[in-house]
Enzyme design. Structure first.
Site, PDB file in Angstrom:
ATOM      1  N   GLY A 147      -5.520   2.562  -7.457  1.00 17.81           N
ATOM      2  CA  GLY A 147      -6.050   3.674  -6.797  1.00 17.81           C
ATOM      3  C   GLY A 147      -6.582   3.237  -5.414  1.00 17.81           C
ATOM      4  O   GLY A 147      -6.630   2.060  -4.714  1.00 17.81           O
ATOM      5  N   ASP A 148      -7.062   4.346  -4.797  1.00 16.08           N
ATOM      6  CA  ASP A 148      -7.790   4.227  -3.298  1.00 16.08           C
ATOM      7  C   ASP A 148      -8.141   5.662  -3.178  1.00 16.08           C
ATOM      8  O   ASP A 148      -8.349   6.305  -4.231  1.00 16.08           O
ATOM      9  CB  ASP A 148      -6.580   3.777  -2.168  1.00 16.08           C
ATOM     10  CG  ASP A 148      -7.408   3.418  -0.971  1.00 16.08           C
ATOM     11  OD1 ASP A 148      -7.881   2.100  -1.012  1.00 16.08           O
ATOM     12  OD2 ASP A 148      -7.311   4.390   0.115  1.00 16.08           O
ATOM     13  N   LYS A 178       0.850  -1.312  -0.012  1.00 13.45           N
ATOM     14  CA  LYS A 178      -0.061  -0.172  -0.077  1.00 13.45           C
ATOM     15  C   LYS A 178       1.048   1.405   0.134  1.00 13.45           C
ATOM     16  O   LYS A 178       1.977   1.031   0.514  1.00 13.45           O
ATOM     17  CB  LYS A 178      -0.754   0.054   1.256  1.00 13.45           C
ATOM     18  CG  LYS A 178      -2.119   0.991   1.238  1.00 13.45           C
ATOM     19  CD  LYS A 178      -3.115   0.056   0.394  1.00 13.45           C
ATOM     20  CE  LYS A 178      -4.507   0.912   0.175  1.00 13.45           C
ATOM     21  NZ  LYS A 178      -5.500   0.307  -0.465  1.00 13.45           N
ATOM     22  N   THR A 211     -14.976  -2.806  -7.164  1.00 14.38           N
ATOM     23  CA  THR A 211     -15.087  -2.910  -5.718  1.00 14.38           C
ATOM     24  C   THR A 211     -16.517  -2.885  -5.394  1.00 14.38           C
ATOM     25  O   THR A 211     -17.133  -3.689  -4.692  1.00 14.38           O
ATOM     26  CB  THR A 211     -14.134  -1.909  -4.974  1.00 14.38           C
ATOM     27  OG1 THR A 211     -12.946  -1.918  -5.735  1.00 14.38           O
ATOM     28  CG2 THR A 211     -14.160  -2.198  -3.614  1.00 14.38           C
TER      29      THR A 211
HETATM   30  P1  NDP Z   1     -12.960   7.746  -3.048  1.00 15.15           P
HETATM   31  O1  NDP Z   1     -11.694   9.044  -2.810  1.00 15.15           O
HETATM   32  O2  NDP Z   1     -13.485   7.586  -4.382  1.00 15.15           O
HETATM   33  O3  NDP Z   1     -14.087   7.910  -2.108  1.00 15.15           O
HETATM   34  C1  NDP Z   1     -13.991   8.147  -0.533  1.00 15.15           C
HETATM   35  C2  NDP Z   1     -15.509   8.626  -0.189  1.00 15.15           C
HETATM   36  O4  NDP Z   1     -15.190   8.536   1.237  1.00 15.15           O
HETATM   37  C3  NDP Z   1     -15.808   9.945  -0.404  1.00 15.15           C
HETATM   38  O5  NDP Z   1     -17.177   9.930  -0.288  1.00 15.15           O
HETATM   39  C4  NDP Z   1     -15.311  10.678   0.745  1.00 15.15           C
HETATM   40  O6  NDP Z   1     -15.698  11.882   1.190  1.00 15.15           O
HETATM   41  C5  NDP Z   1     -15.286   9.818   1.705  1.00 15.15           C
HETATM   42  N1  NDP Z   1     -14.343   9.969   2.919  1.00 15.15           N
HETATM   43  C6  NDP Z   1     -12.955   9.565   2.879  1.00 15.15           C
HETATM   44  N2  NDP Z   1     -12.467  10.129   3.845  1.00 15.15           N
HETATM   45  C7  NDP Z   1     -13.430  10.430   4.810  1.00 15.15           C
HETATM   46  C8  NDP Z   1     -13.232  10.753   6.122  1.00 15.15           C
HETATM   47  N3  NDP Z   1     -11.982  10.876   7.116  1.00 15.15           N
HETATM   48  N4  NDP Z   1     -14.372  10.933   6.890  1.00 15.15           N
HETATM   49  C9  NDP Z   1     -15.664  10.791   6.107  1.00 15.15           C
HETATM   50  N5  NDP Z   1     -15.753  10.551   4.717  1.00 15.15           N
HETATM   51  C10 NDP Z   1     -14.479  10.220   4.170  1.00 15.15           C
HETATM   52  O7  NDP Z   1     -12.265   6.480  -2.449  1.00 15.15           O
HETATM   53  P2  NDP Z   1     -12.863   4.945  -2.698  1.00 15.15           P
HETATM   54  O8  NDP Z   1     -14.348   5.077  -2.967  1.00 15.15           O
HETATM   55  O9  NDP Z   1     -11.901   4.399  -3.660  1.00 15.15           O
HETATM   56  O10 NDP Z   1     -12.345   4.325  -1.165  1.00 15.15           O
HETATM   57  C11 NDP Z   1     -13.551   4.105  -0.131  1.00 15.15           C
HETATM   58  C12 NDP Z   1     -13.147   3.134   0.774  1.00 15.15           C
HETATM   59  O11 NDP Z   1     -12.995   1.719  -0.033  1.00 15.15           O
HETATM   60  C13 NDP Z   1     -11.530   3.289   1.323  1.00 15.15           C
HETATM   61  O12 NDP Z   1     -11.647   2.567   2.609  1.00 15.15           O
HETATM   62  C14 NDP Z   1     -10.712   2.417   0.564  1.00 15.15           C
HETATM   63  O13 NDP Z   1      -9.558   1.842   1.026  1.00 15.15           O
HETATM   64  C15 NDP Z   1     -11.747   1.350   0.107  1.00 15.15           C
HETATM   65  N6  NDP Z   1     -11.287   0.362  -0.839  1.00 15.15           N
HETATM   66  C16 NDP Z   1     -11.297   1.131  -2.266  1.00 15.15           C
HETATM   67  C17 NDP Z   1     -10.939   0.166  -3.268  1.00 15.15           C
HETATM   68  C18 NDP Z   1     -10.981   0.822  -4.811  1.00 15.15           C
HETATM   69  O14 NDP Z   1     -10.775   0.136  -5.754  1.00 15.15           O
HETATM   70  N7  NDP Z   1     -11.004   1.857  -4.998  1.00 15.15           N
HETATM   71  C19 NDP Z   1     -10.907  -1.252  -3.306  1.00 15.15           C
HETATM   72  C20 NDP Z   1     -11.151  -1.844  -1.969  1.00 15.15           C
HETATM   73  C21 NDP Z   1     -11.383  -0.915  -1.036  1.00 15.15           C
HETATM   74  P3  NDP Z   1     -14.971  13.284   0.767  1.00 15.15           P
HETATM   75  O15 NDP Z   1     -14.877  13.500  -0.704  1.00 15.15           O
HETATM   76  O16 NDP Z   1     -16.138  14.361   1.662  1.00 15.15           O
HETATM   77  O17 NDP Z   1     -13.666  13.157   1.313  1.00 15.15           O
HETATM   78  O1  2IT Z   2      -7.972  -1.452  -0.769  1.00 14.88           O
HETATM   79  C1  2IT Z   2      -7.799  -1.986  -1.975  1.00 14.88           C
HETATM   80  O2  2IT Z   2      -7.786  -3.231  -2.281  1.00 14.88           O
HETATM   81  C2  2IT Z   2      -7.653  -1.151  -2.893  1.00 14.88           C
HETATM   82  N1  2IT Z   2      -7.491   0.107  -2.816  1.00 14.88           N
HETATM   83  C3  2IT Z   2      -7.428  -1.686  -4.406  1.00 14.88           C
HETATM   84  C4  2IT Z   2      -6.104  -2.231  -4.697  1.00 14.88           C
HETATM   85  C5  2IT Z   2      -5.807  -2.669  -6.075  1.00 14.88           C
HETATM   86  O3  2IT Z   2      -4.493  -2.828  -6.349  1.00 14.88           O
HETATM   87  O4  2IT Z   2      -6.711  -2.675  -7.047  1.00 14.88           O
END
Ligand code: NDP
Ligand code: 2IT
Length: 451
Positions: free
Chosen positions: A170-171, A131, A214
């Site tokens: 991404g994340d 990560k 996801t």
């Molecule tokens: P994005 O940046 O696309 O979206 C994040 C969302 O969460 C936004 O709505 C954001 O609001 C909100 N958010 C972020 N930080 C906070 C906080 N501290 N308090 C409240 N709201 C918050 O990220 P993702 O959708 O990609 O990721 C969301 C979660 O999913 C994370 O935990 C990530 O690790 C996990 N994840 C993502 C994967 C992926 O493929 N993208 C895969 C597996 C897990 P705001 O815009 O106001 O900050």
């Molecule tokens: O938390 C996660 O699994 C991710 N943000 C996706 C990682 C990836 O390599 O696609």
């Protein structure tokens, strides 16, 4: 209170981990959850216990820390800190996302990297865990500022990654735009066009369905969990937090399956739409979040629904809950509110969104609960499929990728059932995911000898 032999082992283990990693609270939290699941298994399977595998697995292979300097639109020179935590490559090249958020610390990235090792193992694809990220706040930055930041970051990161070494994605705060800037810079620096990042644009090696993977995967997992109880998604009311990549496609698939989704949120607050975020409203929400990068409060204004400033959605009545924003966004009080309203099942879209108290209250009340390392693995799974397509220099159809994604989510569910069946007829998905993810990595490490 006297503690059991297992609790004693866990406490002794955690004491050492906390001493070696002072102040890293998120990392301690993630490891404790795994240690509690694994300890009875380790004591029964002494070869792992005697070889100190869990201790070895909690120490990252290496951590790279570096400065990222960039120039903002006003000509001021800005400095951020970036990291890449290369946690464990026993079963494949390091693989895991990059997060850009002001609250990113080494502790946050170590917790995410540690969880990633188990998640990637559960997918059954050859991916190790890693990560990375930076304490950079993308909010309010222009596209050019984002580009300069990503390019500057890659000037250092490129020497540590590679298609067979470490493959970021991404994340939070890192989506298609950031991956494109980083990939473009890697290609310039290395003069090689390879699948070194996933989540790429479709015109330069990206995979169909990676954007959706996801969120879709979380819903496929929920489908499997409910089926195991003789239930289905159709007709259920669902609460989703977040409105980013994971949340938007979780909502989309819930709509496909006939659920009604009544909430979305961001760091400013929650919208409560009792009529449901239907296909048309979701299209508007995607435009707001993906194209305009606006605030969720605008949804409430536009559609004339309630906006709950500064509050999460967990007090809204629902059958199914999907925390899809960030770590520790669902605490004990939130869990009690969900239970009070009769929630049936919770699937984590985010990584570690439910804190220790939250998990305790949900599981005590008999709510079916599955942890992110199982439920949100669809994203990294399709990243793995993107790597395969890049290596083969082919592109699969959306149907083909989606079919494989569904198979992988089912197989993860099967592993949770296999390792998490506590004999009472109920499945403990936390134990199932932790033990299921552990075995493959541990067996590889044992085979390598003292590593
Ligand atoms: P994005 O940046 O696309 O979206 C994040 C969302 O969460 C936004 O709505 C954001 O609001 C909100 N958010 C972020 N930080 C906070 C906080 N501290 N308090 C409240 N709201 C918050 O990220 P993702 O959708 O990609 O990721 C969301 C979660 O999913 C994370 O935990 C990530 O690790 C996990 N994840 C993502 C994967 C992926 O493929 N993208 C895969 C597996 C897990 P705001 O815009 O106001 O900050
Ligand atoms: O938390 C996660 O699994 C991710 N943000 C996706 C990682 C990836 O390599 O696609």
């Amino acid at each position: 209170m006297t503690s059991s032999p297992v609790e004693k082992e866990v406490n002794a283990f955690m004491k050492g981990l906390v001493r070696r990693n002072p102040g890293e609270e998120e990392f301690h939290q993630a490891v404790r959850e795994v240690a509690e699941s694994l300890m009875p298994f380790l004591l029964e399977h002494r070869q792992y216990y005697d070889a100190n595998i869990l201790e070895r697995m909690t120490e990252p292979d290496r951590v790279v820390i570096f400065r990222v300097c960039w120039e903002d639109d006003q000509g001021c020179i800005r400095t951020n800190r970036a990291w890449r935590v290369q946690f464990n490559n026993s079963i494949g090249p390091y693989k895991g996302g990059m997060r850009f958020h002001p609250n990113v610390t080494l502790s946050v990235l170590k917790f995410l990297g540690f969880e990633q090792c188990f998640k990637n193992s559960l997918t059954q694809l050859p991916m190790g865990g890693g990560k990375g990220g930076a304490n950079f706040n993308p909010k309010g930055k222009s596209d050019r500022e984002i580009m300069r930041f990503c390019q500057s970051l890659m000037i250092e990161l490129h020497r540590h990654i590679g298609e067979d070494t470490d493959v970021p994605a991404g994340d939070i705060g890192v989506g298609a735009r950031e991956i494109s800037y980083m990939f473009g810079q890697y290609k310039r620096l290395e003069n090689r066009f390879v699948g070194v990042l996933t989540g790429k644009g479709l015109s330069f090696g990206g995979s169909l369905v990676r954007t959706e993977a996801t969120g879709y995967g979380v819903v496929y997992f929920m489908q499997n969990m409910l089926a195991a109880r003789g239930e289905q998604i159709a007709g259920k009311t669902a609460v989703v937090s977040g409105s980013g990549n994971v949340a938007l496609y979780c909502i989309e698939k819930l709509n496909h399956f006939g659920a009604k989704v009544v909430s979305a949120s961001d760091s400013g607050g929650t919208v409560y739409d009792p009529g449901g975020i239907d296909t048309d409203k979701l299209a508007w929400l995607k435009q707001l979040k993906e194209a305009r990068r606006g605030r969720i409060s605008e949804y409430a204004e536009h559609f004339g629904v309630e906006y709950r400033e500064g509050r999460p959605p967990w007090s809204i009545p629902c059958d199914l809950a999907f925390p899809c924003a960030t770590q520790n966004e669902l605490n004990g009080e939130d869990a009690l509110a969900l239970v009070g309203n009769g929630v049936m099942a919770v699937a984590e879209g985010a990584n570690m969104p439910t804190d220790r108290d939250g998990i305790h209250h949900l599981t005590e009340a008999g709510v079916t609960f599955a942890p992110g390392k199982a439920t949100n693995a669809g994203g990294v799974a399709v990243s793995g499929l993107e790597q395969s397509q890049n290596a083969l220099r082919i592109a699969w159809s959306a149907d083909e990728v989606d079919r494989r994604l569904q198979e992988i989510m089912k197989s993860i569910h099967d592993q949770c059932v296999r390792f998490g069946d506590d004999g009472s007829g109920r499945v403990n998905y936390i134990d199932g995911a932790n033990i299921g993810g552990f075995v493959k990595v541990a067996d590889a490490m044992m085979a390598y000898g003292v590593v």
